[in-house]
Write a protein that holds these residues in place. Structure first.
Motif, short mmCIF file in Angstrom:
data_model
loop_
_atom_site.label_atom_id
_atom_site.label_comp_id
_atom_site.label_asym_id
_atom_site.label_seq_id
_atom_site.Cartn_x
_atom_site.Cartn_y
_atom_site.Cartn_z
N LEU A 80 39.77 42.96 32.54
CA LEU A 80 40.00 41.61 33.06
C LEU A 80 41.31 41.54 33.85
O LEU A 80 41.36 40.94 34.93
N VAL A 81 42.36 42.16 33.31
CA VAL A 81 43.64 42.18 34.02
C VAL A 81 43.48 42.87 35.38
O VAL A 81 43.94 42.36 36.42
N ALA A 82 42.82 44.02 35.39
CA ALA A 82 42.64 44.76 36.64
C ALA A 82 41.80 43.98 37.64
O ALA A 82 42.12 43.94 38.84
N VAL A 83 40.73 43.35 37.17
CA VAL A 83 39.85 42.60 38.07
C VAL A 83 40.58 41.39 38.66
O VAL A 83 40.56 41.16 39.88
N VAL A 84 41.22 40.59 37.81
CA VAL A 84 41.89 39.38 38.29
C VAL A 84 43.01 39.72 39.28
O VAL A 84 43.08 39.14 40.38
N PHE A 85 43.87 40.65 38.91
CA PHE A 85 44.98 40.99 39.80
C PHE A 85 44.49 41.66 41.08
O PHE A 85 45.03 41.41 42.16
N VAL B 36 41.55 41.25 42.65
CA VAL B 36 40.91 40.27 43.53
C VAL B 36 41.95 39.35 44.16
O VAL B 36 41.94 39.12 45.38
N VAL B 37 42.87 38.82 43.35
CA VAL B 37 43.86 37.87 43.87
C VAL B 37 44.81 38.55 44.85
O VAL B 37 45.01 38.09 45.99
N VAL B 38 45.41 39.66 44.43
CA VAL B 38 46.41 40.33 45.27
C VAL B 38 45.79 40.87 46.55
O VAL B 38 46.34 40.71 47.65
N VAL C 160 33.66 40.13 45.47
CA VAL C 160 32.86 40.65 44.36
C VAL C 160 32.91 42.18 44.35
O VAL C 160 33.01 42.80 43.28
N THR C 161 32.85 42.79 45.53
CA THR C 161 32.93 44.25 45.62
C THR C 161 34.26 44.76 45.07
O THR C 161 34.30 45.73 44.30
N VAL C 162 35.36 44.11 45.47
CA VAL C 162 36.68 44.49 44.97
C VAL C 162 36.75 44.34 43.46
O VAL C 162 37.26 45.23 42.75
#
Length: 272
Positions: A73-78, A80-82, A191-193
């Protein structure tokens, strides 16, 4: 010109054979996780003893799954946002050092994991992120930045600037134009990222190995520790059960998001 029927039949047969070749290892590992194997908990008959061994190993399967979920979750959120903000910046704004900054971001691809993990471990001790799930997720995000930023920049490049210019005429600023106009268009790329970040975080072994203790281990790291039994005998049954558990979320997400993944990857990889 219509393709002859026999050519279409042969093409479908070859496609089916190719698909079978790719999924056959997955089918084999699922069957093996339930089948009897010497040196494993399921030594006689078919059953779920290997899964019970996996469930009760040290901290327990729920703990390792929880660790993997938090890191992912940390990897996905950061990611996508960054990467969305970075891709938007590199695509739309003209400022000194923009191209240099983009090249520096891409240069992370040339740096091997191992050469950075030791310095990161020392630095994380100083700032209190060593042996934390947040720290592991942030490091995975670091190595996701080059490809994900590249995808997002090209996704924004493929959108005509007239769309956001029209929004700014109506009173939007850059951030409002981004979130109200552009984000819905580049959603497949986002979504891909996110999917790439999840797959990397969910399956990563080396980063948790360096940066986390046994209590903070993710499932891949726990599986490697578990596979070694007494007298050097490897518990293949429990290992195969762990592979199946790791496989399920990846397969579900990929199948559910396949349409967005294909669109996003093509939009991010081909400009125009």
């Amino acid at each position: 010109m219509t393709t002859p029927l026999w050519k279409r039949v042969i093409a479908r047969i070859l496609e089916a054979l190719l698909a079978l070749i790719f999924i056959s290892p997955l089918i084999w590992v699922v069957i093996s996780s339930f089948s009897p194997q010497p040196g494993s908990a399921q030594s006689k008959g078919w059953g779920v003893a290997n899964y019970l061994t996996l469930f009760g190993y040290q901290e327990g399967l729920p703990k390792y799954l929880f660790n993997s979920i938090i890191v992912s979750l940390v990897a996905v959120v950061f990611s996508v946002v960054v990467c969305t903000l970075a891709g938007y910046s590199f695509s739309r704004f003209d400022y000194p050092g923009r191209n240099l900054g983009f090249m520096v971001t891409l240069s992370i691809l040339m740096v091997p994991y191992a050469s950075l993990l030791i310095p990161l471990m020392v630095w994380f001790k100083d700032i209190g992120l060593n042996d934390t799930l947040l720290g592991v997720g942030l490091v995975i995000t670091l190595f996701q930045l080059p490809m994900s930023t590249f995808i997002m920049r090209n996704a924004f490049d493929a959108i005509p600037k007239d769309m956001e210019e029209a929004a700014m005429v109506d009173g939007c600023n850059s951030f409002q134009a981004l979130f109200k106009i552009l984000v819905p268009v580049v959603k497949p790329s986002m979504v891909t990222v996110g999917l790439l970040a999840f797959l990397e975080a969910w399956n990563n072994f080396m980063i948790p190995l360096y940066l986390s203790s046994s209590a903070k281990s993710t499932l891949p790291l726990a599986m490697v520790n578990m596979r070694q039994q007494t007298m050097g005998v490897i518990d293949y049954g429990a290992t195969e059960a762990g592979v199946v558990v790791l496989l399920i979320p990846c397969a579900i997400l990929f199948l559910a998001l396949q349409k967005y993944y294909v669109k996003g990857f093509m939009a991010g990889a081909v400009k125009g």
